[in-house]
Design a protein around this motif. Structure first.
Motif, PDB file in Angstrom:
ATOM      1  N   PHE A   1      38.767  64.095 100.853  1.00  0.00           N
ATOM      2  CA  PHE A   1      38.142  63.797 102.133  1.00  0.00           C
ATOM      3  C   PHE A   1      36.713  64.308 102.256  1.00  0.00           C
ATOM      4  O   PHE A   1      35.968  63.866 103.100  1.00  0.00           O
ATOM      5  CB  PHE A   1      38.984  64.396 103.266  1.00  0.00           C
ATOM      6  CG  PHE A   1      40.281  63.696 103.465  1.00  0.00           C
ATOM      7  CD1 PHE A   1      40.364  62.583 104.283  1.00  0.00           C
ATOM      8  CD2 PHE A   1      41.430  64.141 102.846  1.00  0.00           C
ATOM      9  CE1 PHE A   1      41.556  61.932 104.473  1.00  0.00           C
ATOM     10  CE2 PHE A   1      42.637  63.496 103.035  1.00  0.00           C
ATOM     11  CZ  PHE A   1      42.702  62.373 103.846  1.00  0.00           C
ATOM     12  N   LEU A   2      36.323  65.270 101.454  1.00  0.00           N
ATOM     13  CA  LEU A   2      34.992  65.858 101.533  1.00  0.00           C
ATOM     14  C   LEU A   2      34.176  65.520 100.299  1.00  0.00           C
ATOM     15  O   LEU A   2      34.718  65.398  99.211  1.00  0.00           O
ATOM     16  CB  LEU A   2      35.098  67.373 101.680  1.00  0.00           C
ATOM     17  CG  LEU A   2      35.854  67.862 102.917  1.00  0.00           C
ATOM     18  CD1 LEU A   2      36.009  69.357 102.892  1.00  0.00           C
ATOM     19  CD2 LEU A   2      35.163  67.411 104.182  1.00  0.00           C
ATOM     20  N   PRO A   3      32.856  65.370 100.452  1.00  0.00           N
ATOM     21  CA  PRO A   3      32.012  64.997  99.302  1.00  0.00           C
ATOM     22  C   PRO A   3      31.935  66.045  98.227  1.00  0.00           C
ATOM     23  O   PRO A   3      32.051  67.062  98.063  1.00  0.00           O
ATOM     24  CB  PRO A   3      30.643  64.753  99.889  1.00  0.00           C
ATOM     25  CG  PRO A   3      30.701  65.082 101.316  1.00  0.00           C
ATOM     26  CD  PRO A   3      32.097  65.412 101.670  1.00  0.00           C
TER      27      PRO A   3
ATOM     28  N   LEU B   1      36.446  52.462  93.898  1.00  0.00           N
ATOM     29  CA  LEU B   1      35.155  53.000  93.471  1.00  0.00           C
ATOM     30  C   LEU B   1      35.180  54.519  93.640  1.00  0.00           C
ATOM     31  O   LEU B   1      35.236  55.016  94.764  1.00  0.00           O
ATOM     32  CB  LEU B   1      34.025  52.395  94.311  1.00  0.00           C
ATOM     33  CG  LEU B   1      33.941  50.872  94.295  1.00  0.00           C
ATOM     34  CD1 LEU B   1      32.943  50.399  95.328  1.00  0.00           C
ATOM     35  CD2 LEU B   1      33.585  50.383  92.913  1.00  0.00           C
ATOM     36  N   PRO B   2      35.123  55.260  92.561  1.00  0.00           N
ATOM     37  CA  PRO B   2      35.211  56.721  92.668  1.00  0.00           C
ATOM     38  C   PRO B   2      34.119  57.336  93.544  1.00  0.00           C
ATOM     39  O   PRO B   2      34.349  58.359  94.187  1.00  0.00           O
ATOM     40  CB  PRO B   2      35.075  57.192  91.217  1.00  0.00           C
ATOM     41  CG  PRO B   2      35.551  56.047  90.405  1.00  0.00           C
ATOM     42  CD  PRO B   2      35.142  54.827  91.158  1.00  0.00           C
ATOM     43  N   ALA B   3      32.950  56.740  93.597  1.00  0.00           N
ATOM     44  CA  ALA B   3      31.871  57.288  94.422  1.00  0.00           C
ATOM     45  C   ALA B   3      32.142  57.119  95.918  1.00  0.00           C
ATOM     46  O   ALA B   3      31.513  57.783  96.735  1.00  0.00           O
ATOM     47  CB  ALA B   3      30.550  56.620  94.062  1.00  0.00           C
ATOM     48  N   MET B   4      33.059  56.247  96.288  1.00  0.00           N
ATOM     49  CA  MET B   4      33.370  55.977  97.695  1.00  0.00           C
ATOM     50  C   MET B   4      34.647  56.672  98.150  1.00  0.00           C
ATOM     51  O   MET B   4      35.311  56.222  99.086  1.00  0.00           O
ATOM     52  CB  MET B   4      33.507  54.460  97.904  1.00  0.00           C
ATOM     53  CG  MET B   4      32.296  53.652  97.501  1.00  0.00           C
ATOM     54  SD  MET B   4      30.957  53.844  98.633  1.00  0.00           S
ATOM     55  CE  MET B   4      31.526  52.846  99.959  1.00  0.00           C
ATOM     56  N   HIS B   5      34.994  57.785  97.510  1.00  0.00           N
ATOM     57  CA  HIS B   5      36.269  58.431  97.812  1.00  0.00           C
ATOM     58  C   HIS B   5      36.346  58.967  99.234  1.00  0.00           C
ATOM     59  O   HIS B   5      37.421  58.999  99.829  1.00  0.00           O
ATOM     60  CB  HIS B   5      36.556  59.556  96.802  1.00  0.00           C
ATOM     61  CG  HIS B   5      35.596  60.686  96.842  1.00  0.00           C
ATOM     62  ND1 HIS B   5      35.774  61.779  97.656  1.00  0.00           N
ATOM     63  CD2 HIS B   5      34.450  60.898  96.157  1.00  0.00           C
ATOM     64  CE1 HIS B   5      34.785  62.632  97.475  1.00  0.00           C
ATOM     65  NE2 HIS B   5      33.949  62.109  96.560  1.00  0.00           N
TER      66      HIS B   5
ATOM     67  N   PHE C   1      44.123  56.446  96.504  1.00  0.00           N
ATOM     68  CA  PHE C   1      43.024  56.364  95.532  1.00  0.00           C
ATOM     69  C   PHE C   1      41.878  57.290  95.928  1.00  0.00           C
ATOM     70  O   PHE C   1      41.261  57.927  95.081  1.00  0.00           O
ATOM     71  CB  PHE C   1      42.504  54.937  95.394  1.00  0.00           C
ATOM     72  CG  PHE C   1      43.363  54.040  94.552  1.00  0.00           C
ATOM     73  CD1 PHE C   1      44.245  54.550  93.624  1.00  0.00           C
ATOM     74  CD2 PHE C   1      43.280  52.671  94.690  1.00  0.00           C
ATOM     75  CE1 PHE C   1      45.020  53.722  92.848  1.00  0.00           C
ATOM     76  CE2 PHE C   1      44.061  51.829  93.921  1.00  0.00           C
ATOM     77  CZ  PHE C   1      44.932  52.356  92.991  1.00  0.00           C
ATOM     78  N   GLY C   2      41.571  57.359  97.220  1.00  0.00           N
ATOM     79  CA  GLY C   2      40.493  58.230  97.679  1.00  0.00           C
ATOM     80  C   GLY C   2      40.782  59.696  97.406  1.00  0.00           C
ATOM     81  O   GLY C   2      39.898  60.444  96.969  1.00  0.00           O
ATOM     82  N   VAL C   3      41.994  60.122  97.642  1.00  0.00           N
ATOM     83  CA  VAL C   3      42.372  61.513  97.365  1.00  0.00           C
ATOM     84  C   VAL C   3      42.370  61.763  95.862  1.00  0.00           C
ATOM     85  O   VAL C   3      41.946  62.826  95.393  1.00  0.00           O
ATOM     86  CB  VAL C   3      43.742  61.834  98.002  1.00  0.00           C
ATOM     87  CG1 VAL C   3      44.292  63.139  97.508  1.00  0.00           C
ATOM     88  CG2 VAL C   3      43.605  61.848  99.520  1.00  0.00           C
ATOM     89  N   HIS C   4      42.799  60.788  95.104  1.00  0.00           N
ATOM     90  CA  HIS C   4      42.801  60.941  93.652  1.00  0.00           C
ATOM     91  C   HIS C   4      41.374  61.090  93.103  1.00  0.00           C
ATOM     92  O   HIS C   4      41.148  61.866  92.165  1.00  0.00           O
ATOM     93  CB  HIS C   4      43.477  59.738  92.997  1.00  0.00           C
ATOM     94  CG  HIS C   4      43.355  59.714  91.508  1.00  0.00           C
ATOM     95  ND1 HIS C   4      44.041  60.595  90.699  1.00  0.00           N
ATOM     96  CD2 HIS C   4      42.599  58.948  90.697  1.00  0.00           C
ATOM     97  CE1 HIS C   4      43.729  60.342  89.425  1.00  0.00           C
ATOM     98  NE2 HIS C   4      42.851  59.345  89.407  1.00  0.00           N
ATOM     99  N   HIS C   5      40.431  60.372  93.688  1.00  0.00           N
ATOM    100  CA  HIS C   5      39.057  60.400  93.186  1.00  0.00           C
ATOM    101  C   HIS C   5      38.241  61.555  93.725  1.00  0.00           C
ATOM    102  O   HIS C   5      37.101  61.737  93.325  1.00  0.00           O
ATOM    103  CB  HIS C   5      38.345  59.098  93.503  1.00  0.00           C
ATOM    104  CG  HIS C   5      38.842  57.932  92.714  1.00  0.00           C
ATOM    105  ND1 HIS C   5      38.851  57.899  91.337  1.00  0.00           N
ATOM    106  CD2 HIS C   5      39.347  56.741  93.104  1.00  0.00           C
ATOM    107  CE1 HIS C   5      39.347  56.752  90.920  1.00  0.00           C
ATOM    108  NE2 HIS C   5      39.668  56.032  91.976  1.00  0.00           N
ATOM    109  N   GLY C   6      38.750  62.320  94.682  1.00  0.00           N
ATOM    110  CA  GLY C   6      37.965  63.460  95.143  1.00  0.00           C
ATOM    111  C   GLY C   6      38.294  63.956  96.539  1.00  0.00           C
ATOM    112  O   GLY C   6      37.854  65.019  96.929  1.00  0.00           O
TER     113      GLY C   6
END
Length: 103
Positions: free
Chosen positions: A101-103, A47-51, A94-99
């Motif tokens: 560690f920071l919002p 989920l891109p919003a949960m990066h 996936f989290g780094v790809h979507h955005g």
């Protein structure tokens, strides 16, 4: 060789991380934390919003998992560690790809 021709006795299946018969409470807890962080990071990574959650849970799972692998005492602990480490890696990627560690 009577066991070859006779029916095989199957015992009750019991899942345990203490296959050597001794309690390893710290090692077991580290293995479970690794899997929980890895599964949370893996699920949030899609989920891109949960990066942010995916990145931090994955990084925590990787760190705890590598230490847990280092101090593990039994084979089931090591297997659980590897599952958690791989899930953490995929989740943090996936989290780094979507955005990141920071919002």
């Amino acid at each position: 060789m009577p066991h070859v021709f006779g029916p095989a006795r199957q015992g009750r299946f019991r899942f345990t991380l203490n296959s050597d018969g001794r309690p390893h409470t710290v090692e077991n807890a580290l293995s479970v934390v690794t899997v929980v962080c890895g599964l949370a990071a893996f699920a949030a990574g899609f989920l891109p919003a949960m990066h942010v959650l995916a990145s931090w849970a994955g990084a925590l799972g990787l760190g705890v998992g590598l230490y847990s692998q280092y101090v593990s005492a039994t084979r089931p602990e090591r297997a659980l560690n590897i599952v958690g480490i791989v899930a953490s890696f995929v989740g943090v990627a996936f989290g780094v790809h979507h955005g990141g560690f920071l919002p």
